[in-house]
Write a protein that holds these residues in place. Sequence first.
Motif, PDB file in Angstrom:
ATOM      1  N   VAL A 166       0.989  -1.219   0.010  1.00 18.25           N
ATOM      2  CA  VAL A 166       0.069  -0.070   0.097  1.00 18.25           C
ATOM      3  C   VAL A 166       0.735   1.288   0.074  1.00 18.25           C
ATOM      4  N   ALA A 167       1.952   1.234   0.603  1.00 18.33           N
ATOM      5  CA  ALA A 167       2.623   2.501   0.972  1.00 18.33           C
ATOM      6  C   ALA A 167       3.516   2.904  -0.354  1.00 18.33           C
ATOM      7  N   ALA A 222       1.068   4.216  -2.717  1.00 20.81           N
ATOM      8  CA  ALA A 222       0.572   5.470  -2.475  1.00 20.81           C
ATOM      9  C   ALA A 222       1.812   6.393  -2.784  1.00 20.81           C
ATOM     10  N   LEU A 258      -2.584   5.831   2.578  1.00 27.42           N
ATOM     11  CA  LEU A 258      -1.888   5.010   3.341  1.00 27.42           C
ATOM     12  C   LEU A 258      -2.205   5.064   5.085  1.00 27.42           C
ATOM     13  N   THR A 306      -3.345   1.947   7.428  1.00 25.59           N
ATOM     14  CA  THR A 306      -2.595   1.530   8.419  1.00 25.59           C
ATOM     15  C   THR A 306      -3.431   1.557   9.765  1.00 25.59           C
ATOM     16  N   ALA A 308       4.766   2.585   8.200  1.00 22.97           N
ATOM     17  CA  ALA A 308       3.762   3.216   7.376  1.00 22.97           C
ATOM     18  C   ALA A 308       3.413   4.662   7.808  1.00 22.97           C
ATOM     19  N   ALA A 354       3.952   8.217   5.642  1.00 25.85           N
ATOM     20  CA  ALA A 354       2.933   9.012   5.459  1.00 25.85           C
ATOM     21  C   ALA A 354       3.414  10.378   5.879  1.00 25.85           C
TER      22      ALA A 354
END
Length: 655
Positions: free
Chosen positions: A389-390, A393, A416, A420, A452, A456
Amino acid sequence: MSRYYLTTAIDYVNSRPHLGTAYEKVTADVIARYKRLAGFDVHFLMGNDEHSQNVFKKATEEGFHNNPVAYCDRMEKQFTSVWKALNCSYNDFIRTTQPRHRAAVQKLAQAAYDAGDIYEGVYEGWYCVSCEAFKPEKDLVDGKCPIHPTLTPEWIREKNYFFRLSKYRDRLLKHFEAQPSFLEPEIRRNEILRLLDAGLEDISMSRAGQSWGVPLPFDADSVVYVWFDALINYATAVGYGTDDAQFAKWWPADLHVIGKDITRFHTVVWPAMLWSAGIEGPRQVFGHGWLHYGGQRMSKSLGTSVDPMEAAAPKFAPDAGPDPIRLYLTKEITYGSDGDFTWERFEERYNVDLANNFGNLVSRVVSMADKYRAGRIAAAGDGGRLADVAGAALTRYRTAMDAFALHEGVAAAYELIDATNGFIADNAPWKLAKDSANAARLDAVLFEAAEAVRIAAVLLQPVMPSSCDEILRRIGAPVTGAALRLGHAAWQPSGERTTVAGAPMWPRSETASSRREIIVSEPAAPAPPPAPTAVAPAPTEAATADARIGIEDFLKVELKVARVRAAEAMPKSKKLIRLLVDVGEPEPRTILAGIAEGYQPEQLVGKTIVIVANLKPRPMMGTESNGMVLAASGPGQPPILVAADDSLPPGTRVG
Ligand code: MSP
């Protein structure tokens, strides 16, 4: 290292900045900080436009008739203190009364004159002092400037020097064709192309009989027209007329960030002026939209002007600094379109995006690291789903930010953050901590959540520099502050971190929560719901007296946040809609809900709702319904779904 030179418009100083002018500076600052994060050697210019008749008039009214520059000195302090309060990271602040600018204006005017592009004539027509622009009769509405309808334009007839703008029409058209991204967003480009298609007239570049301005080098009785003067600031600031080496390094400018009302000056007049003087035009211009207040144009006289100082220290979060308003301006408005601000919405977004979401996530991760691992967490494993996902993103963020879709860049970072939150809910570290057999899994979960959050914070650093640096410190990030680069937003599956606990980053605003409590206490508490939906009948007094349940009964009911992915009417049923909902599980669930009297299926997609998640599946009308939605309805009223805040990830437990 590649260089990147960007500028904002320079502001008239006849009044203090409002949140609309600040919108431009904040978003340009986000771009400047993003470019630094991306590794560019950035030069970011802001400044004040002082040679305006309105400024001279205001200086006179304020008693500075003999010394308007002293008035401008005072205004400079006011402007720069606002920009500092908003944490704008400009490298240089130019003022058009500075000697360096006089030198540059005279040099460029002389070069255009020598090129044969300036000639003497007589101007006769309307002039709007507030726009500082000549207005063709056809552009007036009922004899008034459409932008300043409360003022009457002046009819002037005077000796002027004209700039041969018409000569550059074909070159401009070719330039727009060859460089489609020269003016962004596309809607502005189309406006200018229509204007060029209609043909260009020469423009006046001087005013006679005035002393406030830079004298023409070839006629000391006239001064350079304020717009011709102001545009040159971008060249002045990097050495035009004073420092050739500096100018060679930084020109052409990579980006002018300006409002949509002044794109013609920047993309038609300005390139032509530069070409006339034998200089390259700017590489790109971004014409942002306007910020309104409660749907109205921001204006002091209408009482719709918002003080940026107040927004940088809002009453509902006085210690939060400028980051919440920086986030609001960047996240809530599609960059390039008009946007709106109200204090209520600002406060609501603060609570949703910062207090409840990002701030709460940081607190949870740091306090769990503190509680279960004494603040020391170490990498274990490769990060799994959250690392993917990171990565996604980061890719989405880069693409968006490179295209100046700042709102989408922020949305990518928030994806993200949401994931999380979901990851923590799914993995329940507090349950893992109960059994030492889960120690390795708990290590991995804590590190991954912290990693994560770190990523972000890197992505959001251009938007919320101070807060993100603080988050990086708390999360034990190896690199923070000015040393941070976009490369640091890659997943780092190694190393050890020491987290640092602290007070909540963004405490919930009390004013909003008291408002919210009133709203929450209004509808009746849902009574045990009849199948197939929990459409609650209004409770009776007897029901509340006799049918009370113990907490253990309530805890049996698993209420969860769900997001509606698809909805369709059930054939042969007036009441039922078939929903496909995301409950944070690998597969979405099908739920049949008796809400067709209150909703069209298409209204439901994207809604965040609450469901009873641990209900036994029920076959209904040939479909298996897997859960129940919560909805309420008054007597004889259509059902209304119980909505959950959009920031809550699907699967979040309610209760
Ligand atoms: N002095 C000229 C610009 C010269 S640039 C060579 C000028 N000054 S201004 O003070 O009127 O506006 C400064 C900038 O603020 C412009 O880009 C303008 O579009 C922008 N905005 C003014 N009001 C605004 C909003 N309400 N919302 C967003 N931007 C706004 O024009």
